[in-house]
Motif scaffolding. Structure first.
Motif, PDB file in Angstrom:
ATOM      1  N   PRO A   1       0.859  -1.531  -0.204  1.00 28.81           N
ATOM      2  CA  PRO A   1      -0.026  -0.093  -0.151  1.00 28.81           C
ATOM      3  C   PRO A   1       0.815   1.447  -0.179  1.00 28.81           C
ATOM      4  N   ARG A   2       2.152   1.151   0.368  1.00 28.45           N
ATOM      5  CA  ARG A   2       3.014   2.188   0.239  1.00 28.45           C
ATOM      6  C   ARG A   2       3.616   2.750  -1.122  1.00 28.45           C
ATOM      7  N   GLU A   3       3.454   1.966  -1.920  1.00 31.78           N
ATOM      8  CA  GLU A   3       4.096   1.935  -3.276  1.00 31.78           C
ATOM      9  C   GLU A   3       3.205   2.888  -4.141  1.00 31.78           C
ATOM     10  N   LYS A   4       3.925   3.888  -4.963  1.00 35.97           N
ATOM     11  CA  LYS A   4       3.421   4.684  -5.828  1.00 35.97           C
ATOM     12  C   LYS A   4       3.475   4.278  -7.429  1.00 35.97           C
ATOM     13  N   VAL A   5       4.192   3.215  -7.348  1.00 39.09           N
ATOM     14  CA  VAL A   5       4.484   2.776  -8.822  1.00 39.09           C
ATOM     15  C   VAL A   5       3.512   1.964  -9.160  1.00 39.09           C
ATOM     16  N   GLY A   6       3.026   2.348 -10.648  1.00 38.50           N
ATOM     17  CA  GLY A   6       2.007   1.856 -11.523  1.00 38.50           C
ATOM     18  C   GLY A   6       2.157   0.199 -11.579  1.00 38.50           C
ATOM     19  N   GLN A   7       1.180  -0.705 -11.750  1.00 35.03           N
ATOM     20  CA  GLN A   7       1.409  -2.149 -12.091  1.00 35.03           C
ATOM     21  C   GLN A   7       1.819  -2.136 -13.590  1.00 35.03           C
ATOM     22  N   GLU A   8       1.777  -1.172 -14.455  1.00 38.51           N
ATOM     23  CA  GLU A   8       2.459  -1.400 -15.761  1.00 38.51           C
ATOM     24  C   GLU A   8       3.883  -1.293 -15.541  1.00 38.51           C
ATOM     25  N   ASP A   9       4.416  -0.284 -14.748  1.00 44.12           N
ATOM     26  CA  ASP A   9       5.912  -0.366 -14.651  1.00 44.12           C
ATOM     27  C   ASP A   9       6.517  -1.581 -14.010  1.00 44.12           C
ATOM     28  N   LEU A  10       5.699  -2.132 -13.130  1.00 43.43           N
ATOM     29  CA  LEU A  10       6.375  -3.291 -12.224  1.00 43.43           C
ATOM     30  C   LEU A  10       6.335  -4.205 -13.247  1.00 43.43           C
ATOM     31  N   ALA A  11       5.218  -4.497 -14.230  1.00 41.10           N
ATOM     32  CA  ALA A  11       5.122  -5.599 -15.305  1.00 41.10           C
ATOM     33  C   ALA A  11       6.389  -5.419 -16.163  1.00 41.10           C
ATOM     34  N   LYS A  12       6.855  -4.288 -16.317  1.00 42.84           N
ATOM     35  CA  LYS A  12       8.009  -3.950 -17.189  1.00 42.84           C
ATOM     36  C   LYS A  12       9.267  -4.589 -16.594  1.00 42.84           C
ATOM     37  N   GLN A  13       9.464  -4.241 -15.304  1.00 43.02           N
ATOM     38  CA  GLN A  13      10.541  -4.825 -14.392  1.00 43.02           C
ATOM     39  C   GLN A  13      10.578  -6.221 -14.363  1.00 43.02           C
ATOM     40  N   PHE A  14       9.386  -6.791 -14.125  1.00 39.23           N
ATOM     41  CA  PHE A  14       9.095  -8.213 -13.946  1.00 39.23           C
ATOM     42  C   PHE A  14       9.814  -8.759 -15.382  1.00 39.23           C
ATOM     43  N   ASP A  15       9.289  -8.166 -16.416  1.00 45.48           N
ATOM     44  CA  ASP A  15       9.451  -8.853 -17.735  1.00 45.48           C
ATOM     45  C   ASP A  15      11.152  -8.836 -18.002  1.00 45.48           C
ATOM     46  N   LEU A  16      11.924  -7.740 -17.648  1.00 42.45           N
ATOM     47  CA  LEU A  16      13.197  -7.845 -18.145  1.00 42.45           C
ATOM     48  C   LEU A  16      14.059  -8.494 -16.886  1.00 42.45           C
ATOM     49  N   THR A  17      13.443  -8.326 -15.675  1.00 46.21           N
ATOM     50  CA  THR A  17      14.114  -9.488 -14.504  1.00 46.21           C
ATOM     51  C   THR A  17      14.099 -10.962 -15.098  1.00 46.21           C
ATOM     52  N   GLN A  18      12.898 -11.390 -15.656  1.00 48.86           N
ATOM     53  CA  GLN A  18      12.694 -12.617 -15.990  1.00 48.86           C
ATOM     54  C   GLN A  18      13.620 -12.945 -17.329  1.00 48.86           C
ATOM     55  N   LYS A  19      13.767 -12.223 -18.176  1.00 49.92           N
ATOM     56  CA  LYS A  19      14.542 -11.992 -19.371  1.00 49.92           C
ATOM     57  C   LYS A  19      16.142 -12.356 -19.080  1.00 49.92           C
ATOM     58  N   LEU A  20      16.595 -11.645 -18.073  1.00 47.93           N
ATOM     59  CA  LEU A  20      17.669 -11.700 -17.391  1.00 47.93           C
ATOM     60  C   LEU A  20      17.994 -13.088 -16.836  1.00 47.93           C
TER      61      LEU A  20
END
Length: 383
Positions: A213-232
């Protein structure tokens, strides 16, 4: 009252809820979400983290061979840790992750497994009660990276914590990394499933991960981070598989050379082995720094691809935010380099090793071949 008591049949039978609580007067009780806090007389506060299993317990639960409780919703957040002075009067925080409780009436006769499945039914993480073999590594190098520990198979109530991470890349024993080792993506908020297997019987329970609940980051940005982390993660998996295959073949060739030493008739085969190993070692040396025997050694030798990937994946994962374009560009560079070296390795298998095996076949010598390596991304069956 002295202590705390609990009933699972509407007050017909009461039994102590003690754990490490001393026998002291209890003046008040409070439940916050899924945690029980009690106030004692002169002995400070005592908190029982996550009473979800107690809420789900029924008179028939303990009569079953096994039971998997539905975990309480887990908050998705990154634990950065904090410094606590030695001897400070502080309590122990609850574990970070999804707390999974299960009951075993008796000790199982076979391996117990716990699979975490995503919303599509794909296995994204697996745990086992099987004890992992210890690795002896030189210097200050750790052995196999932590994968979450082993499942307890003790009769009674057991607790396991999933750290909300996907499966790690396959481990290269005693590998040294410069600034960050193998890492797996942190699961996004959403619905998952736990599947416990005991004596061939499956038990399932839903898992819910909720946003911080403290996060101000949108789910779209988190999905992009997840995608790159998974690719790496997958790129490091590709790197490590090639390294392990090369080392496996090298071990076979070393044994072959030892067997043929002193045999003048096998001189042609020995020369072909040396030539193949020279090419194989060139590929391995580009994929991983194998000369380092301690973390400080990375100052003495070049940083190779697996360590570069580790540095990037740890940077991308360091905070909840969308990766900048530079991270994607660097990933593309590393992907091209890994693909190139893996292609060279496959060419060695299809040409040099194939020609070597032909010579060995004519001499009635057992052939060599890469052994299959199983790791992240290869165990995700659907239900």
């Amino acid at each position: 009252a002295l202590g705390v008591y609990v009933s699972f049949n509407g007050g017909g039978l009461w039994q102590p809820l003690k754990l490490n609580l001393p026998t002291v007067p209890v003046r008040d009780l409070a439940i916050k979400d899924s945690d029980l806090a009690i106030a004692t007389h002169g002995r400070a506060f005592w908190i029982l983290d996550d009473i979800t299993p107690l809420r789900q317990m029924t008179p028939t639960t303990l009569d079953q061979p096994a039971h998997l409780f539905s975990p309480a919703p887990a908050v998705r957040f990154r634990s950065g840790g904090s410094f606590v002075p030695a001897g400070a009067a502080v309590g122990q925080n609850p574990p970070d992750g999804v707390v999974i409780d299960y009951y075993l009436k008796s000790k199982p006769t076979s391996e117990v497994t716990l699979d975490i499945l995503d919303a599509k039914g794909k296995v994204i993480r697996s745990f086992s009660s099987k004890e992992k073999p210890e690795q002896t590594c030189p210097g200050d190098i750790r052995g196999e990276r932590e994968h979450g520990g082993e499942l307890s198979i003790q009769p009674g109530l057991n607790r396991f914590v999933w750290d909300m991470r996907y499966e790690l890349p396959v481990d290269v024993p005693c590998a040294v990394y410069d600034e960050g080792g193998p890492l797996a993506p942190l699961a996004l908020a959403g619905h998952y499933e736990a599947r416990l297997t005991v004596n061939g019987q499956n038990y399932t329970a839903p898992i819910q991960i909720v946003p911080d609940p403290r996060e101000k980051v949108g789910q779209e940005d988190l999905a992009k981070q997840f995608d790159l982390t998974q690719k790496l993660r997958d790129l490091m998996q590709q790197n490590h598989v090639a390294v392990l295959e090369i080392r496996g073949v090298n071990a076979q060739l070393d044994a072959l050379k030892k067997r043929l030493s002193g045999d003048a008739k096998a001189k042609d085969i020995a020369s072909a082995v040396d030539a193949a190993q020279q090419k194989m070692n060139e590929v391995e040396d580009a994929l991983i720094q194998s000369k380092a025997t301690a973390s400080e050694d990375m100052l003495n030798y070049p940083i190779e691809l697996n360590s570069k990937i580790g540095y990037l994946i740890n940077g991308v994962d360091s905070a909840d935010s969308a990766p900048p374009q530079q991270d994607w560009d660097l990933y593309a560079v590393y992907q091209k380099q890994v693909d190139g070296w893996v292609a060279k390795w496959k060419a060695i298998v299809s040409t040099d090793l194939a020609q070597l095996n032909q010579k060995m076949r004519r001499a009635n010598i057992p052939m060599v071949a890469p052994q299959p390596v199983r790791g992240a991304g290869e165990s995700g069956e659907a239900r």
